[in-house]
Design an enzyme around this catalytic site. Sequence first.
Site, PDB file in Angstrom:
ATOM      1  N   HIS A  14       0.839  -1.198   0.000  1.00 19.34           N
ATOM      2  CA  HIS A  14       0.000   0.000   0.000  1.00 19.34           C
ATOM      3  C   HIS A  14       0.871   1.243   0.000  1.00 19.34           C
ATOM      4  CE1 HIS A  14      -0.212   0.021   4.748  1.00 19.34           C
ATOM      5  NE2 HIS A  14       1.002   0.136   4.281  1.00 19.34           N
ATOM      6  N   CYS A  33       5.952   6.067   4.429  1.00 25.82           N
ATOM      7  CA  CYS A  33       4.741   5.424   3.883  1.00 25.82           C
ATOM      8  C   CYS A  33       4.195   6.163   2.673  1.00 25.82           C
ATOM      9  CB  CYS A  33       3.660   5.340   4.956  1.00 25.82           C
ATOM     10  SG  CYS A  33       4.106   4.281   6.333  1.00 25.82           S
ATOM     11  N   HIS A  39       4.922   0.055  -0.398  1.00 31.38           N
ATOM     12  CA  HIS A  39       5.712  -0.910   0.375  1.00 31.38           C
ATOM     13  C   HIS A  39       4.771  -1.993   0.876  1.00 31.38           C
ATOM     14  CE1 HIS A  39       4.029   1.850   3.336  1.00 31.38           C
ATOM     15  NE2 HIS A  39       4.009   0.802   4.138  1.00 31.38           N
ATOM     16  N   HIS A  41       3.522  -5.405   3.460  1.00 33.80           N
ATOM     17  CA  HIS A  41       3.466  -5.961   4.814  1.00 33.80           C
ATOM     18  C   HIS A  41       3.019  -7.419   4.748  1.00 33.80           C
ATOM     19  CE1 HIS A  41       3.950  -2.125   6.855  1.00 33.80           C
ATOM     20  NE2 HIS A  41       3.079  -1.605   6.009  1.00 33.80           N
ATOM     21  N   ASP A  79      -4.591 -10.868  -0.908  1.00 31.30           N
ATOM     22  CA  ASP A  79      -3.224 -11.397  -0.917  1.00 31.30           C
ATOM     23  C   ASP A  79      -2.469 -11.036  -2.202  1.00 31.30           C
ATOM     24  OD1 ASP A  79      -1.111 -12.914   0.254  1.00 31.30           O
ATOM     25  OD2 ASP A  79      -1.607 -14.586  -1.086  1.00 31.30           O
ATOM     26  N   HIS A  80      -1.249 -10.521  -2.023  1.00 30.59           N
ATOM     27  CA  HIS A  80      -0.392 -10.113  -3.136  1.00 30.59           C
ATOM     28  C   HIS A  80      -1.006  -9.021  -3.998  1.00 30.59           C
ATOM     29  CE1 HIS A  80       1.966 -13.474  -1.785  1.00 30.59           C
ATOM     30  NE2 HIS A  80       2.929 -13.141  -2.628  1.00 30.59           N
ATOM     31  N   GLU A 124      -0.399  -5.430  11.307  1.00 29.53           N
ATOM     32  CA  GLU A 124       0.370  -4.998  10.126  1.00 29.53           C
ATOM     33  C   GLU A 124       1.797  -5.539  10.209  1.00 29.53           C
ATOM     34  OE1 GLU A 124       0.259  -0.806   8.299  1.00 29.53           O
ATOM     35  OE2 GLU A 124       2.175  -0.865   9.352  1.00 29.53           O
TER      36      GLU A 124
HETATM   37 NI    NI Z   1       2.629   0.304   5.576  1.00 30.18          NI
END
Ligand code: NI
Length: 135
Positions: A14, A33, A39, A41, A79-80, A124
């Site tokens: 995100h 961010c 980036h 998580h 996911d992904h 997260e």
């Molecule tokens: Ni983040």
Amino acid sequence: MVYLTRKVEFCASHRYYIDEKSEEENLKLFGKCSYPHGHGHNYILEVTVKGDVNPQTGMVMNLTDIDKILKDVVVETMDHKFLNLDIPEFKDKIPTTENLVLYIWDSLVDAIDGCSLHRVRLHEDPFLYAEFYGE
Ligand code: NI
């Protein structure tokens, strides 16, 4: 009343950014961010349902059913993925952990059958999580 929690993992990326603000303002507000390419998580989601134990099955909710719902509703969707672009909900909303937990609650609440959704907690990373109890 018994509470049953299932954990599931998904990976997603995100970016925190407000379009109306400048690059500099976004950097000030969101730090790293806000970097343009996002980036990722490794999220861990905990979903807790509550209800009476079925005397015949010994279960609050069948685990196979919970797992299928989590797979269909959460993992397959998130996911992904790059959350800002891949999930319509986050077109104009920043996919913070707080907003994600609300989104996941809304996605799950009607799918849970035979008992009720009690809590959604989203980690997260090992040092941050958000949770929602539906109110
Ligand atoms: Ni983040």
